[in-house]
Scaffold this motif. Sequence first.
Motif, PDB file in Angstrom:
ATOM      1  N   TRP A   1       0.833  -1.199   0.000  1.00 28.93           N
ATOM      2  CA  TRP A   1       0.000   0.000   0.000  1.00 28.93           C
ATOM      3  C   TRP A   1       0.869   1.252   0.000  1.00 28.93           C
ATOM      4  N   LYS A   2       0.209   2.372  -0.336  1.00 35.68           N
ATOM      5  CA  LYS A   2       0.873   3.672  -0.385  1.00 35.68           C
ATOM      6  C   LYS A   2       0.629   4.402   0.932  1.00 35.68           C
ATOM      7  N   LEU A   3       1.723   4.785   1.584  1.00 35.49           N
ATOM      8  CA  LEU A   3       1.596   5.566   2.806  1.00 35.49           C
ATOM      9  C   LEU A   3       1.426   7.049   2.477  1.00 35.49           C
TER      10      LEU A   3
ATOM     11  N   GLN B   1       5.940   3.870  -0.226  1.00 36.86           N
ATOM     12  CA  GLN B   1       5.235   2.604  -0.410  1.00 36.86           C
ATOM     13  C   GLN B   1       5.719   1.599   0.643  1.00 36.86           C
ATOM     14  N   ILE B   2       4.777   0.841   1.191  1.00 35.77           N
ATOM     15  CA  ILE B   2       5.100  -0.180   2.183  1.00 35.77           C
ATOM     16  C   ILE B   2       4.680  -1.545   1.618  1.00 35.77           C
ATOM     17  N   ILE B   3       5.557  -2.529   1.745  1.00 38.89           N
ATOM     18  CA  ILE B   3       5.257  -3.904   1.339  1.00 38.89           C
ATOM     19  C   ILE B   3       5.525  -4.816   2.531  1.00 38.89           C
ATOM     20  N   ILE B   4       4.529  -5.584   2.921  1.00 38.81           N
ATOM     21  CA  ILE B   4       4.700  -6.561   4.002  1.00 38.81           C
ATOM     22  C   ILE B   4       4.291  -7.931   3.478  1.00 38.81           C
ATOM     23  N   ASN B   5       5.231  -8.842   3.455  1.00 36.36           N
ATOM     24  CA  ASN B   5       4.965 -10.241   3.105  1.00 36.36           C
ATOM     25  C   ASN B   5       5.106 -11.073   4.373  1.00 36.36           C
TER      26      ASN B   5
ATOM     27  N   GLY C   1       9.616 -13.987   6.400  1.00 35.16           N
ATOM     28  CA  GLY C   1       8.720 -12.849   6.291  1.00 35.16           C
ATOM     29  C   GLY C   1       9.555 -11.629   5.961  1.00 35.16           C
ATOM     30  N   ARG C   2       8.961 -10.700   5.227  1.00 34.82           N
ATOM     31  CA  ARG C   2       9.754  -9.562   4.741  1.00 34.82           C
ATOM     32  C   ARG C   2       8.946  -8.281   4.834  1.00 34.82           C
ATOM     33  N   ILE C   3       9.623  -7.205   5.229  1.00 26.44           N
ATOM     34  CA  ILE C   3       9.051  -5.866   5.255  1.00 26.44           C
ATOM     35  C   ILE C   3       9.926  -4.972   4.377  1.00 26.44           C
ATOM     36  N   SER C   4       9.301  -4.262   3.444  1.00 23.97           N
ATOM     37  CA  SER C   4      10.032  -3.370   2.546  1.00 23.97           C
ATOM     38  C   SER C   4       9.478  -1.964   2.647  1.00 23.97           C
ATOM     39  N   PHE C   5      10.384  -1.005   2.621  1.00 26.07           N
ATOM     40  CA  PHE C   5      10.037   0.420   2.624  1.00 26.07           C
ATOM     41  C   PHE C   5      10.639   1.032   1.364  1.00 26.07           C
ATOM     42  N   ILE C   6       9.824   1.739   0.568  1.00 21.41           N
ATOM     43  CA  ILE C   6      10.292   2.332  -0.683  1.00 21.41           C
ATOM     44  C   ILE C   6       9.910   3.805  -0.719  1.00 21.41           C
ATOM     45  N   TYR C   7      10.887   4.642  -1.011  1.00 22.24           N
ATOM     46  CA  TYR C   7      10.649   6.072  -1.251  1.00 22.24           C
ATOM     47  C   TYR C   7      11.085   6.384  -2.678  1.00 22.24           C
ATOM     48  N   ASN C   8      10.189   6.997  -3.460  1.00 21.91           N
ATOM     49  CA  ASN C   8      10.501   7.311  -4.860  1.00 21.91           C
ATOM     50  C   ASN C   8       9.737   8.577  -5.244  1.00 21.91           C
ATOM     51  N   ASN C   9      10.461   9.691  -5.432  1.00 21.77           N
ATOM     52  CA  ASN C   9       9.797  10.951  -5.783  1.00 21.77           C
ATOM     53  C   ASN C   9       9.915  11.263  -7.272  1.00 21.77           C
ATOM     54  N   GLN C  10      10.059  10.212  -8.087  1.00 21.85           N
ATOM     55  CA  GLN C  10      10.130  10.394  -9.535  1.00 21.85           C
ATOM     56  C   GLN C  10       8.776  10.816 -10.089  1.00 21.85           C
ATOM     57  N   ASP C  11       8.803  11.772 -10.998  1.00 23.12           N
ATOM     58  CA  ASP C  11       7.612  12.161 -11.744  1.00 23.12           C
ATOM     59  C   ASP C  11       7.723  11.519 -13.125  1.00 23.12           C
ATOM     60  N   PRO C  12       6.886  10.508 -13.435  1.00 22.31           N
ATOM     61  CA  PRO C  12       7.024   9.800 -14.719  1.00 22.31           C
ATOM     62  C   PRO C  12       6.768  10.683 -15.927  1.00 22.31           C
TER      63      PRO C  12
END
Length: 784
Positions: free
Chosen positions: A494-496, A501-505, A544-555
């Motif tokens: 989901w998007k915080l 973006q947060i990913i929890i598996n 189990g995995r937790i991922s944190f993603i920050y991306n301020n790219q404007d496509p």
Amino acid sequence: MIRFRLFINIILIITAIAILASCSSTRKLEENQILLKKNKVISKNYNISKEAINGLIKQTPNKKFLGVKIKLAFYNLARKENPKGFSRFLMKIGEPPVVLDTLLTNITLKKMSLYLDNHGFFNSDVEKIIEYPSKKKAIVTYKIIAAKPYKINEINYIIEDENLNANISSIKENSLLKKGDIYDIEIFEKERERIVTNLKNLGYFAFTKDYLVYKVDSALNNYTMNVTVIVRNPLITSLSNPDSLIKRSHKRYKIRNIYIYPDYNPLLSNTIKIDTVLFDVPQFENKAILNHYYFIHNSEIKIRKKTFSQSIFINSNNYFNLMDVEQTYNRLAELKNFRFINIGFEELNEDSADLKNGEQSLECKIELAKNKANSVSTELEGSNSSGYFGLASNILFQNKNIFKGAEIFSLKLRGVLENQKITITSDKSNLPLFNTFEYGIESSLEIPKFLIPISQERFPKYFKPKTTISAGYNYQKRPDFKRTITNAAFGYDWKLSKYIQIIINPAEINAVKIYPDSAFKATINGLADKRLKYQYTDHLTPDGRISFIYNNQDPNKRRDFTFFRTNFEFAGNTFYLYKKVFDNNRNPEGYYQSFNLIFSQYFRFDFELKGYFYYNSSNFLVARILSGIGLPYGNSKQLPYEKSFVAGGANDIRAWRLRSLGPGSYSDAKAENFDRIGDFSLEFNIEDRFQIYKLLHGALFVDAGNIWLNKRNEIFPGGEISFDKLLNQIAIGAGFGVRLDFSFLLIRVDAAIPLKDPSKSREWVITNSGFRDFVLNFGIGYPF
């Protein structure tokens, strides 16, 4: 190696021809023509952007590549009179000489003066100086003598509509106009856009930039100016006197009803029978207020109405909000079920008890043209990683609405033929061209919501949640062993916020089984190092995995941006606890097992940070740092092979072949039979990417890094991490790359050579390197 030498020789020949041709560049000019050799800009004011000034120059010299005007050279080699065949080709890929045009230089002077005025440097002087280093070449220098800049002294507001006063007051707190800043017309324009966007988010649907006017008073004679922001009222025709215009207040708009056309087709006749279904859903912010969704359709609604309601951010009985409209469009597009999306609004002339003075109602219409639900595609892939090449074929089936909730089900069948490095088998003769065969099946289900027993209305729609379930099976057959890999995963995404973006598996499982032949098994059993043995041992990895993603790219824009990703991974803890409490039986080697497989237990952390810095739309610099550490414990003495860190290869440190670098300063020719893996990784990359000609792009890069073991190992002396030796054990490589960019596909070839090799007694090996030491890497897409 012969092919590589031929490739280098061709480049040298082309370069030599280009240099010879460029040396004669002025011989092709007519008598009254002068070649523009160089432009220079002289400015001693650091507040003036030289990059922006250079962008105003109307005439630029012929482009260079590695210091040589190759495109001009190709053009000069061609026959200009009635060109045919090869001459026509040279003229097409080449570039005609840029002949000095004083008319264009004068236009440049005017543009520079206008730029300086627009950025606060009023009445500045700009002059050009043309020098002739030779009879047929010219250097144009633009000299800027900047005046003292005008700065903002005061900022005042005149708001004709009293109802806007409170809203403007809250908006101006974050104004881009600051007292003491140099006047800049671009900042003034951005401030207008900011105010308009904020007012549209507050319900002023019809507000535009035309209602915002600046009045600037610079009559203070002290290089300062007073700025007045005027917010005007709209003009309408007077009902009593149609020939005159009168002012009225700005209207604030409320959304009344939301109409959804789930099978919209603009080509259908209006006489076709349609049905209307009302669907009410409580709002997230206020459960007492209902969103009224009217579904207007002429056939069965294929997607559940709740899926639509969770994807629409526009609320009934709320003020119009431009951000909600954009979020709705993006979320509906992410469902991948519609080939056309249009969101429109229509003003209603009605009186309602819930409308205050100066307010009006809007109807929202969302028109959606359906996509095909099912699709089948095939893919052919070719790969070459450090000399090991392969062919792969994929068949992909996809259903974009399998359970009528816009769930995307994917099924992929994959077959691979590869020429891989043979690790242990001593007899490598009579091996076929493709010594490895692989096939597999992968399936995944992507659900656009949290798959949990809690109502989705409890979560903010801005989260844009997804649940992903996947499973796969892979079979590999190599000359010395067979291997099967079975995996499954379940997770949430989901998007915080806009950029986070947060990913929890919570559940991932990977089971590996090895079926060695007798010779291979005997070799494995004879290995002294357990780490190497573990590469070819049956094992189970439940993690189990937790991922944190920050991306301020404007496509939609080519501008600087930052990408950051970090992963935390825990494996085997639940299995270990269960065994410890309920089934404390270990195998003869002292390990717990589940499903007759030793399960892994470890902690793993890694991160990646990338920065993209654009010179212009085609040329940019990329810098990357990534690192990670894995710590086995409990039921494991070492990390699983697939979770260990490796170095080298087409997307890593390109001067070394895949999995051939490290660990640390370890060096042993016998170890070439094994993939080198580690528990700790550190890597730095910097790459300058530039356009050469149309689809042809180039790159210059430097890679540095290594992998290490977390503790001393007698089999790999020098492989353990030691922070006092860390810098000395960093490997460094450099090289250049050529890429073909088709926008939808990028094919690249990178050639890299080691500069510093920590495994050698003389670490700086570049002094003894030659063409034979270059490593070629072929790849699809950018390395990072």
